[in-house]
Design an enzyme around this catalytic site. Structure first.
Site, PDB file in Angstrom:
ATOM      1  N   LEU A 117      -5.398  -6.259   3.202  1.00  0.00           N
ATOM      2  CA  LEU A 117      -5.800  -7.421   1.998  1.00  0.00           C
ATOM      3  C   LEU A 117      -7.632  -7.919   3.141  1.00  0.00           C
ATOM      4  CD1 LEU A 117      -3.458  -9.311   1.305  1.00  0.00           C
ATOM      5  CD2 LEU A 117      -4.533  -7.239   0.113  1.00  0.00           C
TER       6      LEU A 117
ATOM      7  N   HIS B 208     -10.203  -7.898  -1.777  1.00  0.00           N
ATOM      8  CA  HIS B 208      -9.250  -7.906  -1.959  1.00  0.00           C
ATOM      9  C   HIS B 208      -8.890  -9.643  -2.120  1.00  0.00           C
ATOM     10  CE1 HIS B 208      -7.725  -4.656   0.249  1.00  0.00           C
ATOM     11  NE2 HIS B 208      -7.543  -3.540  -1.632  1.00  0.00           N
TER      12      HIS B 208
ATOM     13  N   GLN C 215      -1.004   9.225  -5.032  1.00  0.00           N
ATOM     14  CA  GLN C 215      -2.422   9.040  -5.860  1.00  0.00           C
ATOM     15  C   GLN C 215      -3.259  10.306  -4.613  1.00  0.00           C
ATOM     16  OE1 GLN C 215      -2.765   5.217  -6.006  1.00  0.00           O
ATOM     17  NE2 GLN C 215      -4.569   5.189  -4.497  1.00  0.00           N
TER      18      GLN C 215
ATOM     19  N   LYS D  40     -15.924  -1.832  -7.687  1.00  0.00           N
ATOM     20  CA  LYS D  40     -15.205  -0.980  -6.450  1.00  0.00           C
ATOM     21  C   LYS D  40     -15.527   0.438  -6.740  1.00  0.00           C
ATOM     22  CE  LYS D  40     -14.798   0.552  -2.138  1.00  0.00           C
ATOM     23  NZ  LYS D  40     -14.006   1.628  -1.978  1.00  0.00           N
TER      24      LYS D  40
ATOM     25  N   GLN E 146     -11.236   3.919 -11.664  1.00  0.00           N
ATOM     26  CA  GLN E 146      -9.697   3.503 -11.637  1.00  0.00           C
ATOM     27  C   GLN E 146      -9.917   2.551 -12.682  1.00  0.00           C
ATOM     28  OE1 GLN E 146      -7.229   2.761  -8.344  1.00  0.00           O
ATOM     29  NE2 GLN E 146      -8.408   0.886  -8.431  1.00  0.00           N
TER      30      GLN E 146
ATOM     31  N   SER F 212     -13.971  -1.724   2.563  1.00  0.00           N
ATOM     32  CA  SER F 212     -12.646  -1.018   2.014  1.00  0.00           C
ATOM     33  C   SER F 212     -11.589  -1.062   2.754  1.00  0.00           C
ATOM     34  CB  SER F 212     -13.190   0.493   1.453  1.00  0.00           C
ATOM     35  OG  SER F 212     -12.236   1.191   2.034  1.00  0.00           O
ATOM     36  N   SER F 213     -10.452  -0.966   3.027  1.00  0.00           N
ATOM     37  CA  SER F 213      -9.252  -0.795   3.660  1.00  0.00           C
ATOM     38  C   SER F 213      -9.967   0.218   4.923  1.00  0.00           C
ATOM     39  CB  SER F 213      -7.783  -0.961   3.290  1.00  0.00           C
ATOM     40  OG  SER F 213      -7.946  -1.555   2.084  1.00  0.00           O
TER      41      SER F 213
HETATM   42  P1  AMP Z   1      -6.878  -0.998  -3.195  1.00  0.00           P
HETATM   43  O1  AMP Z   1      -6.070  -1.747  -2.151  1.00  0.00           O
HETATM   44  O2  AMP Z   1      -8.541  -0.009  -2.275  1.00  0.00           O
HETATM   45  O3  AMP Z   1      -6.579  -0.015  -3.641  1.00  0.00           O
HETATM   46  O4  AMP Z   1      -7.799  -2.143  -2.954  1.00  0.00           O
HETATM   47  C1  AMP Z   1      -7.267  -2.097  -4.789  1.00  0.00           C
HETATM   48  C2  AMP Z   1      -7.881  -3.649  -5.817  1.00  0.00           C
HETATM   49  O5  AMP Z   1      -8.951  -4.044  -4.947  1.00  0.00           O
HETATM   50  C3  AMP Z   1      -8.289  -2.703  -6.264  1.00  0.00           C
HETATM   51  O6  AMP Z   1      -8.787  -3.084  -8.016  1.00  0.00           O
HETATM   52  C4  AMP Z   1     -10.020  -2.320  -6.053  1.00  0.00           C
HETATM   53  O7  AMP Z   1     -10.991  -1.781  -6.619  1.00  0.00           O
HETATM   54  C5  AMP Z   1      -9.685  -3.522  -5.617  1.00  0.00           C
HETATM   55  N1  AMP Z   1     -11.139  -3.148  -4.604  1.00  0.00           N
HETATM   56  C6  AMP Z   1     -11.372  -3.111  -3.588  1.00  0.00           C
HETATM   57  N2  AMP Z   1     -11.753  -2.837  -2.481  1.00  0.00           N
HETATM   58  C7  AMP Z   1     -12.751  -3.898  -3.182  1.00  0.00           C
HETATM   59  C8  AMP Z   1     -14.006  -4.532  -2.484  1.00  0.00           C
HETATM   60  N3  AMP Z   1     -15.115  -3.882  -1.517  1.00  0.00           N
HETATM   61  N4  AMP Z   1     -14.679  -5.344  -3.922  1.00  0.00           N
HETATM   62  C9  AMP Z   1     -13.684  -5.848  -5.006  1.00  0.00           C
HETATM   63  N5  AMP Z   1     -12.505  -5.037  -4.844  1.00  0.00           N
HETATM   64  C10 AMP Z   1     -12.230  -4.336  -4.311  1.00  0.00           C
END
Ligand code: AMP
Length: 284
Positions: free
Chosen positions: A37, A41, A65, A153, A157, A189-190
């Site tokens: 996170l 997130h 995925q 982001k 999706q 981004s993670s």
């Molecule tokens: P993920 O863990 O990358 O699958 O992301 C989980 C959720 O967090 C998804 O709905 C992503 O679009 C959102 N998310 C990831 N990075 C960001 C960001 N930089 N800003 C806003 N939402 C994000």
């Protein structure tokens, strides 16, 4: 009221807990994540906690995925600190199932949203959105939320999930949240955690490309070719490997030749071995 956060790993237990939560605390919110996170997130989780009576955060790195040769094995993970973050944000339940609880032996049901999955990331990652849609639908049926929070982001999706919710009458409100960025513009981004120092410096040219195109749009440019050319020039400065640069209709995801207000530029590029995506609305 002090909330004691539960961590649940079994789908059946989660379903039971969700039923009880919904009867005591409505609306129930869900923030699906793959963990590791970061502030992106956290912005979704905070929004959910202000709009919902109780919030479930799911942490599940969805194997279905990821394609062959993609970074499933290398995907960052930090469960202990993720749980601490969720606890501090007064989350009711973290749902963190193992892969074999989500995909038991003999698993055979898949959801396809073919038109919206065809372009952009779907073109480069066959099967990616089938895996996303299927797991998100499963998370909805296990966690039983009334509101779900997704980031812009991952714009393709978000649009695809909205379509799936409509088409399957899933009866949840899908709330899209703005992209959170580092100070230099890089979308959080993670996967950024896997960038080496030099790659981290080059990665900023992805958002610079988007902002350069946005500036041109604001100055009156509507030719997608010109907007793409400008973005391309920025990406070249970062020496990144471009998967795509497109300007798309924000609802159908169709690539455009002439940009209009609120159409979006979307970019995917590899920095070293790390594939990053970003997008921005074009608004004048
Ligand atoms: P993920 O863990 O990358 O699958 O992301 C989980 C959720 O967090 C998804 O709905 C992503 O679009 C959102 N998310 C990831 N990075 C960001 C960001 N930089 N800003 C806003 N939402 C994000």
């Amino acid at each position: 009221m002090d909330i004691i956060m539960e961590v649940i790993k079994s789908p059946a237990e989660m379903q039971k807990a969700a039923g009880a939560l919904r009867s005591e605390a409505s609306p129930l919110g869900l923030v699906p994540t793959m963990g590791a996170l970061h502030d992106g997130h956290i912005s979704l989780i905070k929004r959910a906690t202000t709009e919902c009576a109780a919030v479930v955060v799911s942490i599940f790195v969805n194997p279905s995925q990821f394609g062959l040769g993609e970074d499933f094995e290398l995907y960052p993970s930090s469960l202990d600190s993720d749980l601490e973050i969720c606890e501090n944000l007064e989350i009711a339940v973290v749902y963190a199932p193992p892969a074999d609880a989500m995909f038991e032996k003999g698993y055979d049901t898949w959801i396809e949203v073919p038109s919206l999955a065809a372009g952009l990331c779907g073109a480069n990652r066959p099967g990616h959105f089938r895996g996303v849609a299927t797991v998100v639908a499963k998370l909805f049926s296990i966690c039983r939320p009334e509101r779900v929070y997704f980031g812009e982001k991952d714009y393709q999706q978000l649009v695809l999930i909205r379509r799936m919710v409509l088409d399957l009458n899933l009866g949840v409100d899908v709330i899209g949240c703005p992209t959170v960025r580092e100070n230099d513009g890089l979308a959080m981004s993670s996967r950024n955690a896997n960038l080496e120092k030099n790659e981290r410096e080059r990665a900023i040219f992805i958002s610079r490309g988007l902002y350069r195109a946005q500036d041109l749009f604001v100055a009156g440019e509507r030719s997608v070719n010109e907007l793409k050319k400008a973005a391309h020039e920025e990406l070249e400065k970062g020496d990144v490997e471009i998967d795509y640069i497109e300007v798309i209709d924000p609802e159908t995801m169709e690539p455009l030749e002439v940009a209009f207000d609120s159409s979006r530029m979307a970019i995917s590029a590899k920095v070293g071995a790390i594939r990053l995506i970003d997008n921005l609305p074009l608004k004048g």
